[in-house]
Design a protein around this motif. Structure first.
Motif, PDB file in Angstrom:
ATOM      1  N   LYS A 289       0.610  -1.153  -0.078  1.00  0.00           N
ATOM      2  CA  LYS A 289       0.073   0.022   0.172  1.00  0.00           C
ATOM      3  C   LYS A 289       0.984   1.164  -0.006  1.00  0.00           C
ATOM      4  CE  LYS A 289      -2.607  -0.172   3.318  1.00  0.00           C
ATOM      5  NZ  LYS A 289      -3.653  -0.011   4.564  1.00  0.00           N
ATOM      6  N   SER A 290       1.908   1.412  -0.921  1.00  0.00           N
ATOM      7  CA  SER A 290       2.641   2.554  -1.162  1.00  0.00           C
ATOM      8  C   SER A 290       2.914   3.081  -2.403  1.00  0.00           C
ATOM      9  CB  SER A 290       3.909   2.297  -0.172  1.00  0.00           C
ATOM     10  OG  SER A 290       4.754   1.388  -0.794  1.00  0.00           O
ATOM     11  N   PHE A 291       3.062   4.451  -2.752  1.00  0.00           N
ATOM     12  CA  PHE A 291       3.642   4.778  -3.612  1.00  0.00           C
ATOM     13  C   PHE A 291       4.914   5.343  -3.753  1.00  0.00           C
ATOM     14  CE2 PHE A 291      -0.887   5.082  -4.598  1.00  0.00           C
ATOM     15  CZ  PHE A 291      -1.022   4.780  -5.859  1.00  0.00           C
ATOM     16  N   ALA A 292       5.753   5.491  -4.544  1.00  0.00           N
ATOM     17  CA  ALA A 292       7.220   5.718  -4.545  1.00  0.00           C
ATOM     18  C   ALA A 292       7.476   6.896  -5.688  1.00  0.00           C
ATOM     19  CB  ALA A 292       8.075   4.779  -4.532  1.00  0.00           C
ATOM     20  N   GLY A 293       8.340   7.766  -5.548  1.00  0.00           N
ATOM     21  CA  GLY A 293       8.872   8.635  -6.340  1.00  0.00           C
ATOM     22  C   GLY A 293      10.405   8.159  -6.765  1.00  0.00           C
ATOM     23  N   PHE A 294      10.689   8.154  -8.024  1.00  0.00           N
ATOM     24  CA  PHE A 294      12.067   7.860  -8.671  1.00  0.00           C
ATOM     25  C   PHE A 294      12.619   9.048  -9.587  1.00  0.00           C
ATOM     26  CE2 PHE A 294       9.836   3.948  -7.562  1.00  0.00           C
ATOM     27  CZ  PHE A 294      10.910   3.418  -7.005  1.00  0.00           C
TER      28      PHE A 294
ATOM     29  N   LYS B 122      16.806   6.487  -8.929  1.00  0.00           N
ATOM     30  CA  LYS B 122      16.935   6.653  -7.492  1.00  0.00           C
ATOM     31  C   LYS B 122      15.861   6.876  -6.968  1.00  0.00           C
ATOM     32  CE  LYS B 122      19.570   9.686  -4.323  1.00  0.00           C
ATOM     33  NZ  LYS B 122      20.047  10.753  -4.063  1.00  0.00           N
ATOM     34  N   LEU B 123      15.590   6.147  -5.512  1.00  0.00           N
ATOM     35  CA  LEU B 123      14.537   6.294  -4.841  1.00  0.00           C
ATOM     36  C   LEU B 123      14.514   7.677  -4.171  1.00  0.00           C
ATOM     37  CD1 LEU B 123      11.842   5.242  -3.679  1.00  0.00           C
ATOM     38  CD2 LEU B 123      13.194   4.312  -1.492  1.00  0.00           C
ATOM     39  N   LEU B 124      13.487   8.572  -4.559  1.00  0.00           N
ATOM     40  CA  LEU B 124      13.526   9.921  -3.883  1.00  0.00           C
ATOM     41  C   LEU B 124      12.389  10.029  -2.663  1.00  0.00           C
ATOM     42  CD1 LEU B 124      13.096  12.026  -7.348  1.00  0.00           C
ATOM     43  CD2 LEU B 124      15.086  11.475  -5.981  1.00  0.00           C
ATOM     44  N   TRP B 125      11.325   9.307  -2.737  1.00  0.00           N
ATOM     45  CA  TRP B 125      10.266   9.160  -1.717  1.00  0.00           C
ATOM     46  C   TRP B 125       9.685   8.113  -1.726  1.00  0.00           C
ATOM     47  CZ3 TRP B 125       5.326   9.021  -3.097  1.00  0.00           C
ATOM     48  CH2 TRP B 125       5.182   9.528  -4.119  1.00  0.00           C
ATOM     49  N   GLN B 126       8.886   7.427  -0.398  1.00  0.00           N
ATOM     50  CA  GLN B 126       8.195   6.315  -0.579  1.00  0.00           C
ATOM     51  C   GLN B 126       7.140   6.635   0.730  1.00  0.00           C
ATOM     52  OE1 GLN B 126       9.893   2.287  -0.685  1.00  0.00           O
ATOM     53  NE2 GLN B 126       7.793   1.380  -1.002  1.00  0.00           N
ATOM     54  N   LYS B 127       5.787   6.390   0.348  1.00  0.00           N
ATOM     55  CA  LYS B 127       4.818   7.072   1.460  1.00  0.00           C
ATOM     56  C   LYS B 127       3.710   5.755   1.228  1.00  0.00           C
ATOM     57  CE  LYS B 127       6.317  10.905   2.569  1.00  0.00           C
ATOM     58  NZ  LYS B 127       6.717  11.599   3.747  1.00  0.00           N
ATOM     59  N   SER B 128       3.349   5.268   2.266  1.00  0.00           N
ATOM     60  CA  SER B 128       2.302   4.460   2.620  1.00  0.00           C
ATOM     61  C   SER B 128       1.037   5.171   2.504  1.00  0.00           C
ATOM     62  CB  SER B 128       2.380   3.714   3.965  1.00  0.00           C
ATOM     63  OG  SER B 128       3.523   2.792   3.944  1.00  0.00           O
ATOM     64  N   VAL B 129      -0.157   4.345   2.219  1.00  0.00           N
ATOM     65  CA  VAL B 129      -1.600   5.036   2.013  1.00  0.00           C
ATOM     66  C   VAL B 129      -2.314   4.287   2.681  1.00  0.00           C
ATOM     67  CG1 VAL B 129      -1.017   6.234  -0.299  1.00  0.00           C
ATOM     68  CG2 VAL B 129      -1.939   4.089  -0.263  1.00  0.00           C
ATOM     69  N   ARG B 130      -3.449   4.884   3.363  1.00  0.00           N
ATOM     70  CA  ARG B 130      -4.599   4.042   4.038  1.00  0.00           C
ATOM     71  C   ARG B 130      -5.198   3.187   3.320  1.00  0.00           C
ATOM     72  NH1 ARG B 130      -7.319   9.246   6.859  1.00  0.00           N
ATOM     73  NH2 ARG B 130      -6.191  10.387   5.100  1.00  0.00           N
ATOM     74  N   GLU B 131      -5.928   3.721   2.455  1.00  0.00           N
ATOM     75  CA  GLU B 131      -6.573   3.034   1.275  1.00  0.00           C
ATOM     76  C   GLU B 131      -5.635   1.924   0.674  1.00  0.00           C
ATOM     77  OE1 GLU B 131     -10.020   2.866   1.215  1.00  0.00           O
ATOM     78  OE2 GLU B 131     -10.255   4.434   2.892  1.00  0.00           O
ATOM     79  N   LYS B 132      -6.363   0.750   0.325  1.00  0.00           N
ATOM     80  CA  LYS B 132      -5.481  -0.204  -0.690  1.00  0.00           C
ATOM     81  C   LYS B 132      -5.622   0.303  -2.041  1.00  0.00           C
ATOM     82  CE  LYS B 132      -4.902  -5.068  -1.880  1.00  0.00           C
ATOM     83  NZ  LYS B 132      -3.628  -5.594  -1.326  1.00  0.00           N
ATOM     84  N   PRO B 133      -4.608   0.626  -2.759  1.00  0.00           N
ATOM     85  CA  PRO B 133      -4.793   1.011  -4.135  1.00  0.00           C
ATOM     86  C   PRO B 133      -5.315   0.006  -4.948  1.00  0.00           C
ATOM     87  CG  PRO B 133      -2.692   1.723  -3.117  1.00  0.00           C
ATOM     88  CD  PRO B 133      -3.190   0.720  -2.361  1.00  0.00           C
ATOM     89  N   SER B 134      -5.971   0.257  -6.051  1.00  0.00           N
ATOM     90  CA  SER B 134      -6.298  -0.582  -7.160  1.00  0.00           C
ATOM     91  C   SER B 134      -5.130  -0.430  -8.162  1.00  0.00           C
ATOM     92  CB  SER B 134      -7.522  -0.146  -7.949  1.00  0.00           C
ATOM     93  OG  SER B 134      -7.374   1.157  -8.470  1.00  0.00           O
ATOM     94  N   LEU B 135      -5.112  -0.836  -9.394  1.00  0.00           N
ATOM     95  CA  LEU B 135      -3.924  -0.467 -10.315  1.00  0.00           C
ATOM     96  C   LEU B 135      -4.152   0.579 -11.079  1.00  0.00           C
ATOM     97  CD1 LEU B 135      -3.403  -4.275 -11.612  1.00  0.00           C
ATOM     98  CD2 LEU B 135      -2.224  -3.060  -9.880  1.00  0.00           C
ATOM     99  N   PHE B 136      -5.364   1.614 -10.712  1.00  0.00           N
ATOM    100  CA  PHE B 136      -5.464   2.738 -11.403  1.00  0.00           C
ATOM    101  C   PHE B 136      -5.055   3.828 -10.859  1.00  0.00           C
ATOM    102  CE2 PHE B 136      -9.135  -0.108 -12.744  1.00  0.00           C
ATOM    103  CZ  PHE B 136      -8.772  -0.358 -14.087  1.00  0.00           C
ATOM    104  N   PHE B 137      -3.995   4.614 -11.383  1.00  0.00           N
ATOM    105  CA  PHE B 137      -3.619   5.833 -10.908  1.00  0.00           C
ATOM    106  C   PHE B 137      -2.884   6.528 -12.191  1.00  0.00           C
ATOM    107  CE2 PHE B 137       0.529   3.647 -10.953  1.00  0.00           C
ATOM    108  CZ  PHE B 137       1.363   4.545 -10.962  1.00  0.00           C
ATOM    109  N   THR B 138      -2.754   7.833 -11.752  1.00  0.00           N
ATOM    110  CA  THR B 138      -1.977   8.771 -12.987  1.00  0.00           C
ATOM    111  C   THR B 138      -1.440   9.805 -12.343  1.00  0.00           C
ATOM    112  OG1 THR B 138      -2.582   9.710 -15.197  1.00  0.00           O
ATOM    113  CG2 THR B 138      -4.141  10.127 -13.504  1.00  0.00           C
ATOM    114  N   THR B 139      -0.614  10.520 -12.835  1.00  0.00           N
ATOM    115  CA  THR B 139      -0.003  11.719 -12.380  1.00  0.00           C
ATOM    116  C   THR B 139      -0.693  12.913 -13.200  1.00  0.00           C
ATOM    117  OG1 THR B 139       1.809  11.583 -14.095  1.00  0.00           O
ATOM    118  CG2 THR B 139       2.308  10.971 -11.710  1.00  0.00           C
ATOM    119  N   GLY B 140      -0.841  13.980 -12.435  1.00  0.00           N
ATOM    120  CA  GLY B 140      -1.553  15.099 -12.960  1.00  0.00           C
ATOM    121  C   GLY B 140      -0.614  16.421 -12.786  1.00  0.00           C
ATOM    122  N   CYS B 141      -1.272  17.570 -13.159  1.00  0.00           N
ATOM    123  CA  CYS B 141      -0.266  19.001 -13.297  1.00  0.00           C
ATOM    124  C   CYS B 141       0.083  19.226 -11.859  1.00  0.00           C
ATOM    125  CB  CYS B 141      -1.518  20.106 -13.437  1.00  0.00           C
ATOM    126  SG  CYS B 141      -2.761  20.252 -12.183  1.00  0.00           S
TER     127      CYS B 141
END
Length: 126
Positions: free
Chosen positions: A20-25, A30-49
């Motif tokens: 249940k985490s996302f990471a920025g590379f 190189k790993l820049l950050w990694q954060k856990s989230v409360r809700e279990k993510p589905s496979l649907f995600f995108t980045t925005g502005c």
């Protein structure tokens, strides 16, 4: 370990990871950050502005993370989302389910929701 294809950001990439985490590379991986989230993510995600990250949780909720992976808000979609969120040029995000299409503002408020029976979800929203 990343679970799904990454999404491009200005600093490199954002990815859904195990536990249940996302990471920025960085561009070089190189790993820049990694954060856990409360809700279990589905496979649907995108980045925005502004390198925000929109993701759909297994509990049918839309979630917005800031560029460092901090949760900004969560809203109940009320339906199962069938594809990645699509962000418009003005920051709004569009979601599609089997029989529903919805639009959310950057602050998490539902702008509108329409029922469209038996739409062809094999065609992309964007």
């Amino acid at each position: 370990t990343t679970l799904f294809r990454s999404q491009k950001t200005s600093y490199g990439y954002a990815a859904l990871c195990e536990g249940k985490s996302f990471a920025g590379f960085s561009e070089k991986g190189k790993l820049l950050w990694q954060k856990s989230v409360r809700e279990k993510p589905s496979l649907f995600f995108t980045t925005g502005c502004g390198d925000t990250i929109w993701f759909i949780s297994k509990s049918k909720k839309i979630n917005l993370l800031n560029p460092e992976g901090q949760l900004l808000w969560t809203a109940d979609c009320g339906f199962e989302v069938k594809e990645n969120p699509l962000q418009g040029k003005d920051g709004r995000v569009f979601l599609r389910g089997k029989n529903d299409v919805a639009c959310y503002a950057l602050n998490g408020s539902l702008r509108w929701k329409k029922e469209i029976k038996d739409q062809n979800v094999s065609l992309p929203l964007g």
